[in-house]
Design a protein around this motif. Sequence first.
Motif, PDB file in Angstrom:
ATOM      1  N   HIS A  88       7.551  55.176  52.097  1.00 37.01           N
ATOM      2  CA  HIS A  88       8.473  54.290  51.502  1.00 37.01           C
ATOM      3  C   HIS A  88       9.369  54.566  50.509  1.00 37.01           C
ATOM      4  O   HIS A  88       8.724  55.374  49.620  1.00 37.01           O
ATOM      5  N   VAL A  89      10.528  53.907  50.384  1.00 36.74           N
ATOM      6  CA  VAL A  89      11.533  54.197  49.358  1.00 36.74           C
ATOM      7  C   VAL A  89      10.621  54.043  47.784  1.00 36.74           C
ATOM      8  O   VAL A  89       9.811  52.931  47.602  1.00 36.74           O
ATOM      9  N   ASP A  90      10.651  54.988  46.806  1.00 39.13           N
ATOM     10  CA  ASP A  90      10.210  54.767  45.392  1.00 39.13           C
ATOM     11  C   ASP A  90       8.709  55.241  45.432  1.00 39.13           C
ATOM     12  O   ASP A  90       8.159  55.204  44.522  1.00 39.13           O
ATOM     13  N   VAL A 186      -1.997  59.866  48.690  1.00 39.25           N
ATOM     14  CA  VAL A 186      -2.201  58.678  48.089  1.00 39.25           C
ATOM     15  C   VAL A 186      -1.387  58.909  46.670  1.00 39.25           C
ATOM     16  O   VAL A 186      -2.306  59.587  45.881  1.00 39.25           O
ATOM     17  N   ASN A 187      -0.256  58.696  46.325  1.00 43.24           N
ATOM     18  CA  ASN A 187       0.551  59.121  45.045  1.00 43.24           C
ATOM     19  C   ASN A 187       0.408  58.078  43.847  1.00 43.24           C
ATOM     20  O   ASN A 187      -0.262  56.847  44.033  1.00 43.24           O
ATOM     21  N   LYS A 188       0.679  58.680  42.698  1.00 44.69           N
ATOM     22  CA  LYS A 188       0.518  57.627  41.539  1.00 44.69           C
ATOM     23  C   LYS A 188      -0.818  57.155  41.059  1.00 44.69           C
ATOM     24  O   LYS A 188      -0.955  56.019  40.370  1.00 44.69           O
ATOM     25  N   ILE A 189      -1.519  57.988  41.197  1.00 41.68           N
ATOM     26  CA  ILE A 189      -3.092  57.599  40.943  1.00 41.68           C
ATOM     27  C   ILE A 189      -3.285  57.675  39.304  1.00 41.68           C
ATOM     28  O   ILE A 189      -4.291  57.229  38.806  1.00 41.68           O
ATOM     29  N   ASP A 190      -2.093  58.070  38.643  1.00 44.54           N
ATOM     30  CA  ASP A 190      -2.228  58.001  37.229  1.00 44.54           C
ATOM     31  C   ASP A 190      -2.280  56.571  36.619  1.00 44.54           C
ATOM     32  O   ASP A 190      -2.216  56.384  35.542  1.00 44.54           O
ATOM     33  N   LYS A 191      -1.402  55.765  37.512  1.00 45.21           N
ATOM     34  CA  LYS A 191      -1.090  54.378  37.119  1.00 45.21           C
ATOM     35  C   LYS A 191      -2.608  53.525  36.983  1.00 45.21           C
ATOM     36  O   LYS A 191      -3.531  53.689  37.883  1.00 45.21           O
ATOM     37  N   ALA A 224       1.999  62.743  41.532  1.00 45.35           N
ATOM     38  CA  ALA A 224       3.479  63.724  41.320  1.00 45.35           C
ATOM     39  C   ALA A 224       3.860  63.900  39.775  1.00 45.35           C
ATOM     40  O   ALA A 224       4.475  64.960  39.516  1.00 45.35           O
ATOM     41  N   LYS A 225       3.501  62.988  38.900  1.00 41.67           N
ATOM     42  CA  LYS A 225       3.781  62.895  37.639  1.00 41.67           C
ATOM     43  C   LYS A 225       3.125  64.008  36.812  1.00 41.67           C
ATOM     44  O   LYS A 225       3.515  64.905  36.107  1.00 41.67           O
ATOM     45  N   SER A 226       1.596  63.813  36.903  1.00 43.56           N
ATOM     46  CA  SER A 226       0.617  64.641  36.063  1.00 43.56           C
ATOM     47  C   SER A 226       0.435  66.185  36.958  1.00 43.56           C
ATOM     48  O   SER A 226      -0.050  67.007  36.257  1.00 43.56           O
TER      49      SER A 226
HETATM   50  P1  GDP Z   1      11.155  58.558  46.512  1.00 43.33           P
HETATM   51  O1  GDP Z   1      12.128  57.292  46.645  1.00 43.33           O
HETATM   52  O2  GDP Z   1      10.150  58.220  47.571  1.00 43.33           O
HETATM   53  O3  GDP Z   1      11.861  59.734  46.674  1.00 43.33           O
HETATM   54  O4  GDP Z   1      10.463  58.340  45.156  1.00 43.33           O
HETATM   55  P2  GDP Z   1      10.942  59.105  43.867  1.00 43.33           P
HETATM   56  O5  GDP Z   1      10.439  60.521  43.773  1.00 43.33           O
HETATM   57  O6  GDP Z   1      12.325  58.886  43.530  1.00 43.33           O
HETATM   58  O7  GDP Z   1       9.971  58.270  42.793  1.00 43.33           O
HETATM   59  C1  GDP Z   1      10.219  56.988  42.543  1.00 43.33           C
HETATM   60  C2  GDP Z   1       9.752  56.484  41.072  1.00 43.33           C
HETATM   61  O8  GDP Z   1       8.104  56.726  41.068  1.00 43.33           O
HETATM   62  C3  GDP Z   1      10.439  57.475  40.105  1.00 43.33           C
HETATM   63  O9  GDP Z   1      10.607  56.572  38.946  1.00 43.33           O
HETATM   64  C4  GDP Z   1       9.232  58.411  39.922  1.00 43.33           C
HETATM   65  O10 GDP Z   1       9.398  59.127  38.374  1.00 43.33           O
HETATM   66  C5  GDP Z   1       8.068  57.819  40.002  1.00 43.33           C
HETATM   67  N1  GDP Z   1       6.928  58.337  40.394  1.00 43.33           N
HETATM   68  C6  GDP Z   1       6.783  59.172  41.600  1.00 43.33           C
HETATM   69  N2  GDP Z   1       5.704  59.706  41.493  1.00 43.33           N
HETATM   70  C7  GDP Z   1       4.967  59.146  40.424  1.00 43.33           C
HETATM   71  C8  GDP Z   1       3.632  59.332  39.986  1.00 43.33           C
HETATM   72  O11 GDP Z   1       2.632  59.941  40.502  1.00 43.33           O
HETATM   73  N3  GDP Z   1       3.002  58.592  38.992  1.00 43.33           N
HETATM   74  C9  GDP Z   1       3.943  57.942  38.228  1.00 43.33           C
HETATM   75  N4  GDP Z   1       3.358  57.073  37.353  1.00 43.33           N
HETATM   76  N5  GDP Z   1       5.192  57.512  38.674  1.00 43.33           N
HETATM   77  C10 GDP Z   1       5.601  58.473  39.820  1.00 43.33           C
END
Ligand code: GDP
Length: 370
Positions: A88-90, A186-191, A224-226
């Motif tokens: 999904h987007v974002d 499963v992304n963004k587990i830092d949140k 993807a962040k950390s």
């Molecule tokens: P895409 O549309 O699927 O390509 O998503 P993006 O890679 O452009 O990410 C969308 C938003 O989520 C951006 O603001 C990223 O910085 C943020 N983001 C992506 N991965 C992570 C993550 O693992 N943790 C956090 N906290 N933010 C993330």
Amino acid sequence: PEKVSIKELAEKMKMQPSVIIKKLFMAGQVSTVNTELTYEEAENIAIDYDIICEKEIPVDVIEELLKEDEDAPETLKKRPPVVCVMGHVDHGKTSLLDAIRKTSVTDREAGGITQRIGAYMVSVNDQKITFLDTPGHEAFTAMRMRGANSTDIAVLVVAADDGVMPQTIEAINHAKAAEVEIIVAVNKIDKPNANIDRVKQEMTEYGLISTDWGGTTEFVPVSAKSGEGIEDLLETIILTADILELKANPDREARGLVLEARLDKGRGPVANVLVQKGTLHVGDFISAGASSGKVRAMVDDKGNKLKEARPSQPVEILGLSDVPNAGEVFLGHETDKQAKQYANTYLQQHKKDLIEETKAKMSLDDLYSK
Ligand code: GDP
Ligand code: MG
């Protein structure tokens, strides 16, 4: 979604509308020249084009291309997996691709130029993985129209704070239709509000059950962040690839896919291609859609000049006469004449127009990594 009338479709396909109407009638559907078709229906008709036009077109290049030239089992050697990132987007497709690329960049390369060529290769414990980072998903869509696959494994990115969303489901359907193995990242587990179990729970509805819940789908928690979990994800891809026993014959004429192509002012047509079978050498004669030529130079994603490229390797090549379409199959040929013949026949069949049109109208862009 957009639609196309039978009249318009017939024009694009350079054929009589009556042929299409008759074909639909045979399939139990009554239509007129003004009947509107979805792009899916139009695509199906386009795929059947060869059958409909049997009498008008003696040789069909696409048909030739589709014939899977099976290599004898003893000629097959292990090849790296080709992986695409969907979701999904974002939810973090682009961020994940960036994070993976960073992990793989060695000190030597860190200062150097890594260029975008539509795909890149990373090494994990001496094993390689190819990631497609083609803008949109052009290669994927065009290949689907031909019933061939560009990808072995789909990494489905789902944000742990958002869960399964409409494009997640679409991505699952695409991957399943293409019979591509799915690994869930499963992304963004830092949140703070990340909930991995919720994602696992929601995914069971689509038949994707986590291995630790007794299923067969790998779920890898990542950020993807950390950078957390990225190594795990890469190892999971390698393990999955081992199970799939991906192989190709490297000792034959090359065959693969055009990922992207453009016209460079100084260098002429530049094509980023993925070798799928055989080995592509500098000096080889090739055709890709309506263009042909001799490979003048090859460069990999790290900017290294190459003399040859083997199965699953993405390379940038120079030497084609024209800019081919993304998603086009490229083929190695024994002679220049053969390469030109292929390109000419292809051109005569005008299929290009239709594929381009269909592709442009499909609005799946956000599904795939950009
Ligand atoms: P895409 O549309 O699927 O390509 O998503 P993006 O890679 O452009 O990410 C969308 C938003 O989520 C951006 O603001 C990223 O910085 C943020 N983001 C992506 N991965 C992570 C993550 O693992 N943790 C956090 N906290 N933010 C993330
Ligand atoms: Mg993106």
